[in-house]
Scaffold this motif. Structure first.
Motif, PDB file in Angstrom:
ATOM      1  N   THR A 193       0.849  -1.193   0.000  1.00  0.00           N
ATOM      2  CA  THR A 193       0.000   0.000   0.000  1.00  0.00           C
ATOM      3  C   THR A 193       0.882   1.239   0.000  1.00  0.00           C
ATOM      4  O   THR A 193       1.958   1.255   0.609  1.00  0.00           O
ATOM      5  CB  THR A 193      -0.931   0.058   1.226  1.00  0.00           C
ATOM      6  OG1 THR A 193      -0.136   0.165   2.425  1.00  0.00           O
ATOM      7  CG2 THR A 193      -1.809  -1.188   1.305  1.00  0.00           C
ATOM      8  N   GLY A 196      -2.024   4.426   2.002  1.00  0.00           N
ATOM      9  CA  GLY A 196      -3.305   3.783   2.272  1.00  0.00           C
ATOM     10  C   GLY A 196      -3.988   3.157   1.076  1.00  0.00           C
ATOM     11  O   GLY A 196      -4.995   2.459   1.226  1.00  0.00           O
ATOM     12  N   GLU A 197      -3.459   3.383  -0.122  1.00  0.00           N
ATOM     13  CA  GLU A 197      -4.052   2.827  -1.338  1.00  0.00           C
ATOM     14  C   GLU A 197      -3.303   1.563  -1.749  1.00  0.00           C
ATOM     15  O   GLU A 197      -2.074   1.554  -1.837  1.00  0.00           O
ATOM     16  CB  GLU A 197      -3.998   3.847  -2.482  1.00  0.00           C
ATOM     17  CG  GLU A 197      -4.789   5.117  -2.212  1.00  0.00           C
ATOM     18  CD  GLU A 197      -6.293   4.860  -2.179  1.00  0.00           C
ATOM     19  OE1 GLU A 197      -6.741   3.939  -2.903  1.00  0.00           O
ATOM     20  OE2 GLU A 197      -7.013   5.567  -1.444  1.00  0.00           O
ATOM     21  N   SER A 198      -4.051   0.489  -2.006  1.00  0.00           N
ATOM     22  CA  SER A 198      -3.432  -0.785  -2.387  1.00  0.00           C
ATOM     23  C   SER A 198      -2.844  -0.695  -3.791  1.00  0.00           C
ATOM     24  O   SER A 198      -3.423  -0.079  -4.694  1.00  0.00           O
ATOM     25  CB  SER A 198      -4.457  -1.915  -2.346  1.00  0.00           C
ATOM     26  OG  SER A 198      -4.921  -2.115  -1.025  1.00  0.00           O
ATOM     27  N   GLU A 199      -1.680  -1.313  -3.954  1.00  0.00           N
ATOM     28  CA  GLU A 199      -1.021  -1.398  -5.242  1.00  0.00           C
ATOM     29  C   GLU A 199      -1.021  -2.859  -5.690  1.00  0.00           C
ATOM     30  O   GLU A 199      -0.792  -3.766  -4.893  1.00  0.00           O
ATOM     31  CB  GLU A 199       0.425  -0.892  -5.145  1.00  0.00           C
ATOM     32  CG  GLU A 199       0.550   0.576  -4.832  1.00  0.00           C
ATOM     33  CD  GLU A 199       0.392   1.441  -6.070  1.00  0.00           C
ATOM     34  OE1 GLU A 199       0.773   0.992  -7.167  1.00  0.00           O
ATOM     35  OE2 GLU A 199      -0.128   2.563  -5.940  1.00  0.00           O
TER      36      GLU A 199
END
Length: 329
Positions: A193, A196-199
């Motif tokens: 992440t 906070g954003e999933s990759e």
């Protein structure tokens, strides 16, 4: 390795990947912060549960340097346990080493994201099972003997890039296997992440990274044939290892079963070798090992213990990445 590849900090499926081709210099050193290791003085083996004296009593190739053996041998040279204490094995993982690996990965990630400007690592924290560190080395000596132990792994990084702070979290599962004198660990990435954003992990970013630790053998037996048995793992499944070494001819061969099709480890010669934990804490092991071919890819292993009581190694599987294995006699 992109940031999406989890740095196998202190782990992995076990004293695996023992020795890679290269160095002519002997010796195994696995200190906390020094990438090379010295032999008898490294670490502390009180947690291993099996002293070298006990191993030597059960080992026909033992050099006899134990209190029990000396007491039963009237012609012994007098090498008591006090004069020849059991080797101390260092199973620690360098915090600074894994931090440096993470720092390199972050710079590569910034280039991939086309973020301009200097990249500065501001904080770094690692969690492995119930251990957490923001500056201390990890100690894997408490891993149960000869048990494939799985633990959650997480790295949390705060880095400044492009004038802004970014929080990056890398998750994985560490599969660890410890013997008396060696340890192999493999970390399989499971998630990444950024702020906070999933990759999404790329296909090449879910390979298992291997970490090997231990007391590398410096003086090999000069005669005798020994059979080693143990485990193998590809990060998903557990298999069995059977490997034989003829110290008269200085050659070895074996087989791994239980991981899809059998893996035939073709006969190859013993030589001086070294192995560096490049994808983890950067430490190096120097000693003796075997490097050969198999039907699934090349393999390499190293000898561990005062009298080559153990082996640890990896198979570079052409289709599924590295497979780790470890065994004892």
């Amino acid at each position: 390795m992109s940031l999406q590849k989890i740095s196998a900090a202190t782990i992995i499926a076990l004293s695996l990947a023992a020795c890679s081709s290269g160095s002519d210099s002997p010796n195994s050193t696995l200190p906390n912060t020094n990438p090379t290791v010295t032999n008898p003085s490294n670490g502390n083996q009180t947690n291993n549960g099996n002293a070298a004296a006990a191993n030597n009593q059960n080992n026909p190739a033992s050099n006899g340097n134990t209190a029990a053996n000396n007491g039963n041998n009237p012609t012994n040279s007098g090498n008591t346990a006090i004069n020849n204490p059991p080797p101390r094995v260092d199973f620690s993982v360098s915090y600074e080493g894994i931090k440096n690996t993470a720092n390199k990965d972050i710079r590569e990630l910034a280039q991939e994201k086309k973020i301009k400007g200097e990249v500065i690592l501001k904080s770094y924290k690692v969690n492995l099972g119930n251990q957490s560190s923001s500056g201390n080395n990890f100690n894997l000596s408490s891993i149960p003997l000869k048990t494939l132990d799985s633990q959650n792994y997480r790295e949390t990084v705060v880095a400044q890039a492009g004038g802004q702070n970014h929080t990056i979290t890398r998750n994985g599962v560490a599969h660890i296997y410890r013997q008396n004198y060696s340890l192999i660990a493999g970390i399989t990435p499971t998630g990444l992440t950024i702020n906070g954003e999933s990759e999404k992990l790329d296909a090449d970013d879910d390979d298992t990274n291997i970490l090997i630790k231990g007391y590398a053998t410096q003086n090999l037996p000069t005669a005798g044939k020994f059979d080693y048995s143990g485990i193998a793992s590809d990060g998903d499944k557990k298999g069995k290892l059977a490997y034989s070494v003829d110290f008269d001819s200085r050659k070895g061969s074996g087989k791994i079963t239980g991981l899809d099709s059998d893996i035939h480890l073709n006969e190859a010669e013993i030589k001086k070798m070294s192995y560096t934990n490049k994808e983890t804490d950067g430490t190096t092991i120097k000693g003796h090992g075997i490097e050969g071919s198999s039907n699934r890819g090349n393999y390499r292993l190293g000898f561990f213990g005062p009298n080559a009581e153990e082996i640890v190694g990896t198979v570079d599987d052409r289709n599924n990445g590295e497979i780790g294995f470890a065994g004892s006699r």
